[in-house]
Design an enzyme around this catalytic site. Structure first.
Site, PDB file in Angstrom:
ATOM      1  CG  ASN A   1      -0.466  -0.121   2.497  1.00 19.69           C
ATOM      2  OD1 ASN A   1       0.698  -0.455   2.662  1.00 19.69           O
ATOM      3  ND2 ASN A   1      -1.278   0.152   3.502  1.00 19.69           N
TER       4      ASN A   1
ATOM      5  NE  ARG B   1       6.347   3.386   8.731  1.00 17.22           N
ATOM      6  CZ  ARG B   1       5.032   3.301   8.985  1.00 17.22           C
ATOM      7  NH1 ARG B   1       4.296   4.386   8.987  1.00 17.22           N
ATOM      8  NH2 ARG B   1       4.481   2.151   9.248  1.00 17.22           N
TER       9      ARG B   1
ATOM     10  N   GLY C   1       2.402  -5.243   7.630  1.00 14.34           N
ATOM     11  CA  GLY C   1       1.431  -5.984   6.834  1.00 14.34           C
ATOM     12  C   GLY C   1       0.263  -6.412   7.696  1.00 14.34           C
TER      13      GLY C   1
ATOM     14  CD  GLU D   1       4.805  -0.006  12.910  1.00  9.63           C
ATOM     15  OE1 GLU D   1       3.613   0.309  13.022  1.00  9.63           O
ATOM     16  OE2 GLU D   1       5.697   0.483  13.637  1.00  9.63           O
TER      17      GLU D   1
ATOM     18  CB  CYS E   1      -2.260   0.410   8.671  1.00 10.78           C
ATOM     19  SG  CYS E   1      -0.945   1.618   8.587  1.00 10.78           S
TER      20      CYS E   1
ATOM     21  CD  GLU F   1       8.278   0.865  10.791  1.00 10.64           C
ATOM     22  OE1 GLU F   1       7.344   1.301  10.101  1.00 10.64           O
ATOM     23  OE2 GLU F   1       8.980  -0.099  10.445  1.00 10.64           O
TER      24      GLU F   1
END
Ligand code: NAP
Length: 494
Positions: A167, A175, A244, A266, A300, A474
């Site tokens: 995405n 990051r 993911g 993440e 996200c 991050e």
């Protein structure tokens, strides 16, 4: 072919003309074993854009070999030099912003304007961590009982594996790459199979910036599970950072147990977007457009559940529907397009099922509500009212341009409903009341809370979640800590 079609096709070929559709290992571009390759598709029409090398487990091991070989030299490279390489990488990414944006738009679908925004955001991690490379501190203190001295030394964790999603093909890489390079770690990056091209161009720019051979290695593969399992079974790999979905993240955390690798996760989100009656409703609608429609809703941090105080719900819904209904769908590279396609057919089917289930359970469609006829994987921007709290669309990550609205009657109800999710990444609050702002910032069980804003991502801030959204941060001062181990040294006072 008409003139305009052939011009579009030329522009597309030019954008895709990266020589490096190979694996990047030890500073060299090379084919995968047996010259295996896999296709990359254009989500705007489903056609094949190009193909890339398809790494085997052996190829991935070669990448880890290169990272391991480069680790000692990189760890002892002066922090200033590491920082200056990152700073040059920032300059190069910024200079090549148009190329990166066009490429990203082609493989992922987002508009070129949005992709430029991602380049700016993604590049900032290179700049921020270029500045952090020289601020890795230890400490010196007297033991509480006197006598000995306690020192701490920060050291790079060692070779890392980075697995990134489709995405944000650039920013989800920088990051991780930015802080790892700053900390003195080497790495193997495995970008998403649907969007490998942006990462390959980034690898080229990192090398051009002077990153030594083997510090950054990129393997593109259609065998993600096998490749990551093989690398994680190797005791030389010391860290895994994954962005993911939550199910894959959980599987990786389990795999990391065998070698006790450090992990940063993440994962998915289900962000509540709370609008209180005292809010500036126009500002809330503007914030909602960003929080919902950034990346076509495929983020996200995307606002997933709109919780609006009863007395302003109709006003908010009709203003939001007007904005959502006026967006123009189309190929991300075309002028005047606001919303590109979703990533694939499965994504469209998933969003359609969520909308249909909500409507079946009593939700009212204010605008949109379905996927237009093909080609391409589009979904019409949608606003739903009167959505039952337990509808699937409120419980699952939508990952599409759908805004489901439910109402609440009190602050306590708003907080309880917002927290009623397994996820805990981002939350948004629109209110003018300072006391309520403080109460909500503290009561919401999310890693990030945006107050009167729909955009919270910032390279200088610690990005990350709690609960099923993962752990680790991050960006910010915290970001580099994910790549540092602490050695404590005890000294007698002499
Ligand atoms: P995904 O299916 O979990 O894939 C993410 C990455 O993992 C891809 O590189 C994928 O490779 C790889 N992968 C898939 N299965 C694997 C396995 N068994 N072992 C090792 N690697 C595997 O997620 P996605 O659909 O690409 O991304 C969307 C998700 O990412 C959403 O849930 C979103 O919320 C989350 N996300 C979170 C953040 C955050 O910062 N919290 C940011 C962005 C996205 P292939 O492409 O080859 O399958």
């Amino acid at each position: 072919m008409s003139d305009s079609k052939s011009a579009a096709s030329d522009a597309r070929s030019e954008a895709l003309h990266i020589d490096r559709r190979q694996l990047f290992i030890g500073g060299a571009w090379r084919p995968a074993s047996g010259d295996a390759r896999f296709d990359v598709f254009d989500p705007a029409d489903g056609s094949v854009l190009t193909d890339v090398a398809d790494a085997s487990v052996d190829d991935a091991r070669a990448a880890l070999d290169a990272a391991v070989a480069a680790q000692p030299g990189w760890a002892t490279t002066a922090p200033r030099e590491r920082g200056e390489i990152l700073r040059r990488a920032f300059d190069l990414v910024t200079t090549r912003a148009d190329d990166l944006a066009r490429l990203m738009s082609l493989e992922m679908g987002k508009t070129v304007a949005e992709a430029r925004g991602e380049v700016t955001y993604g590049a900032e991690f290179l700049r921020w961590f270029s500045e952090e490379a020289v601020r890795i501190h230890g400490r010196w203190m007297q033991a509480p009982a006197g006598g000995s001295r306690l020192l701490t030394v920060k050291k790079p964790v060692g070779p890392c594996l980075f697995i990134t999603p489709w995405n944000f093909p650039l920013a989800m890489g920088t990051r991780k790459i930015g802080p790892a390079v700053a900390a003195g770690c080497t790495m193997v990056v495995k970008p998403a199979g649907q969007t490998p091209l942006t990462m390959l161009l980034l690898a080229e720019l990192m090398a051009e910036a002077g990153l030594p051979d083997g510090v950054l290695n990129v393997v593109t593969t259609s065998h993600s599970g096998e490749v990551s399992a093989a690398l994680m079974a190797d005791p030389r790999l010391r860290k895994v950072s994954f962005t993911g979905s939550t199910p894959v993240g959980k599987a990786l955390v389990k795999q990391s147990a065998d070698q006790l690798q450090r992990v940063s996760m993440e994962l998915g989100g289900n962000a509540p977007f709370l609008v209180f009656a005292d809010a500036d409703i126009d500002a809330a609608v503007a914030g909602a457009m960003i929080a919902k429609m950034r990346n076509m809703g495929e983020a996200c941090t995307a606002a997933n559940r709109f919780l609006v105080e009863e007395s302003v719900a109709d006003q908010f819904a009709s203003k939001l529907a007007e904005r959502m209904g006026s967006l123009r769908l189309g190929r991300g590279q075309d002028d005047g397009v606001d919303v590109g396609p979703l990533i694939d057919e499965k994504a469209v089917a998933g969003v359609t099922a969520l909308v249909d289930q909500a409507v079946g359970a009593g939700a009212r469609v204010v605008t949109g509500g379905s996927a237009p006829d093909g080609p391409g994987y589009f979904f019409t921007p949608t606003v739903l009212m009167d959505v039952p709290a337990d509808a699937d669309v409120n419980r699952e990550e939508i990952f599409g341009p759908v805004a489901p609205i439910t109402t609440f009657a009190s602050d306590d109800e708003a907080i309880e409903r917002a927290n009623a999710t397994e996820y805990g990444l981002a939350a948004y609050v629109f209110t003018r009341d300072l006391g309520r702002t403080i109460r909500l910032a503290e009561a919401l069980e999310f890693g990030m809370v945006g107050i009167n804003t729909g955009l919270i991502s910032n390279a200088a801030a610690p990005f990350g979640g709690v609960k099923a959204s993962g752990f680790g941060r991050e960006g910010g001062f915290e970001g580099i800590e994910e790549y540092l181990d602490t050695t404590y040294v005890s000294l007698p006072a002499g």
